[in-house]
Structure formats: structure tokens, C-alpha cells
Design an enzyme around this catalytic site. Structure first.
Site, short mmCIF file in Angstrom:
data_model
loop_
_atom_site.label_atom_id
_atom_site.label_comp_id
_atom_site.label_asym_id
_atom_site.label_seq_id
_atom_site.Cartn_x
_atom_site.Cartn_y
_atom_site.Cartn_z
N HIS A 7 0.83 -1.21 0.00
CA HIS A 7 0.00 0.00 0.00
C HIS A 7 0.86 1.26 0.00
O HIS A 7 2.05 1.23 0.35
CB HIS A 7 -0.94 0.01 1.21
CG HIS A 7 -0.20 -0.03 2.52
ND1 HIS A 7 0.38 1.08 3.09
CD2 HIS A 7 0.06 -1.07 3.35
CE1 HIS A 7 0.95 0.74 4.22
NE2 HIS A 7 0.78 -0.57 4.41
N GLU A 78 -2.37 -7.21 7.57
CA GLU A 78 -1.06 -7.17 8.23
C GLU A 78 -1.10 -8.01 9.51
O GLU A 78 -2.17 -8.28 10.06
CB GLU A 78 -0.69 -5.71 8.55
CG GLU A 78 0.69 -5.51 9.14
CD GLU A 78 1.83 -5.98 8.25
OE1 GLU A 78 2.01 -7.21 8.12
OE2 GLU A 78 2.56 -5.14 7.72
#
EC number: 5.4.2.11
Length: 183
Positions: A7, A78
Site C-alpha cells: 500500500h 497485516e
């Protein structure tokens, strides 16, 4: 081809902290990074776009994918840092020095209080990645996090999870992988 993209840069990135499952937004640079990839990928037709369910990834994917459907999955989220999530490294070093040291010595198996280990992250992310990648006919994009990319690359390259931080990953960094994946 398989494209693994971290990202874009996030708000308050200057403070070194455990972000994990904390849902933070992209900053203006992170938006620009995603728009860069949108332009760079303009000639590619992605068969599928997969994203972590956290907004820093979904927003990156949305900016890149135009009207293409984005498949979100917590398997690409994550590593969950539990009680450490959102805390600065300095704060954890001060409050939990011994635990911080244990984590450093056992990166692959150490679980933060209420969190997961990189081994746990690998056990959810790698099978999802492999399942998606084996159905590949054309290009596929995964927008995810540094920790997830590291565990996938460790699997693909035969690197021990304990050594995953040898793989340096920047915001919006791209990895391109040939589809002939090892099992």
C-alpha cells in the site's frame, strides 16, 4: 504475471510504531503513489485485484483498479500486533522491554499479547495467495502489507521466517512474480 504491491504511504508514517491491524489512511503521498501505479498499470488488464481489508490497502487498490471489482480478504491483512497495535516502538521498549527483546530474538514465532506471530500470518496469507495465484490465467494484483509480502516472499524464495526483515520493503513497492509457483 503476479503483482505484489505494498500500500501507499500512510498518515503519521514518521513515528516508528506497530501498526498491524490499526486501520490508518493513506497520506497525500500515498495517494500519489497509488495514482502512479494506476498509470503504470494502464496497459495491463488484471484478471483479479485482491486486497487486504484494511483501508490503506483497499484505498490503494481502488485508486489503481478503476471499476474493476476488488476482492478483499482478511487473509491479506497485516500481522495483528494485539495490545502493541498502534503503540510506538519507544513506548513498547519502555513498558515491555523484555517482551520487546523476546520478539526480536524470535521474530517468526513470537506472539505479542493478544496478537499473532509471523508464522500465524504466514499460515493464513500464503495459502490464500497460492490459491488465488494457481487459478491465474492472466495478470493478478495483490495489494497488501510489508509483513504479508515478506512472509509470501520467504515462502517463495525459501527464506526462513526468522530472517524476514532481511527483505526491505518501501511504501508502494512492487514485486513481480512469475506464475510458476513452488508448492
Amino acid at each position: 504475471m503476479i503483482f505484489l504491491l505494498r500500500h501507499g504511504r500512510i498518515k503519521d508514517h514518521e513515528t516508528k510504531r506497530f501498526i498491524g491491524a490499526t486501520d490508518v489512511e493513506l497520506d497525500p503521498m500515498g495517494i500519489d503513489q497509488a495514482l502512479y501505479w494506476k498509470k503504470a498499470f494502464s496497459s495491463l488488464n488484471f484478471e483479479a485485484v485482491h486486497s487486504s481489508s484494511l483501508q490503506r490497502c483497499t484505498r490503494t487498490a481502488e485508486l489503481i483498479a478503476n471499476d474493476k471489482k476488488i476482492i478483499t480478504s482478511p487473509a491479506l491483512n497485516e500481522i495483528h500486533m494485539g495490545k502493541w497495535d498502534g503503540c510506538s516502538f519507544d513506548q513498547i521498549k519502555q513498558q515491555s522491554a523484555k517482551e520487546f527483546e523476546k520478539r526480536g530474538k524470535n521474530l517468526d514465532t513470537y506472539k505479542t499479547p493478544g496478537g499473532e506471530s509471523f508464522h500465524d500470518t504466514s499460515c493464513r496469507a500464503v495459502p490464500y495467495f497460492k490459491d488465488c495465484a494457481t487459478t491465474l490465467k492472466n495478470n493478478i494484483l495483490f495489494v497488501t502489507h510489508a509483513g504479508v509480502i515478506r512472509v509470501i516472499l520467504c515462502h517463495l524464495l525459501g527464506i526462513k521466517l526468522a530472517d524476514l526483515f532481511q527483505i526491505k520493503i518501501s511504501y508502494a513497492q512492487l514485486f513481480v512474480i512469475q506464475p510458476d509457483l513452488p508448492s
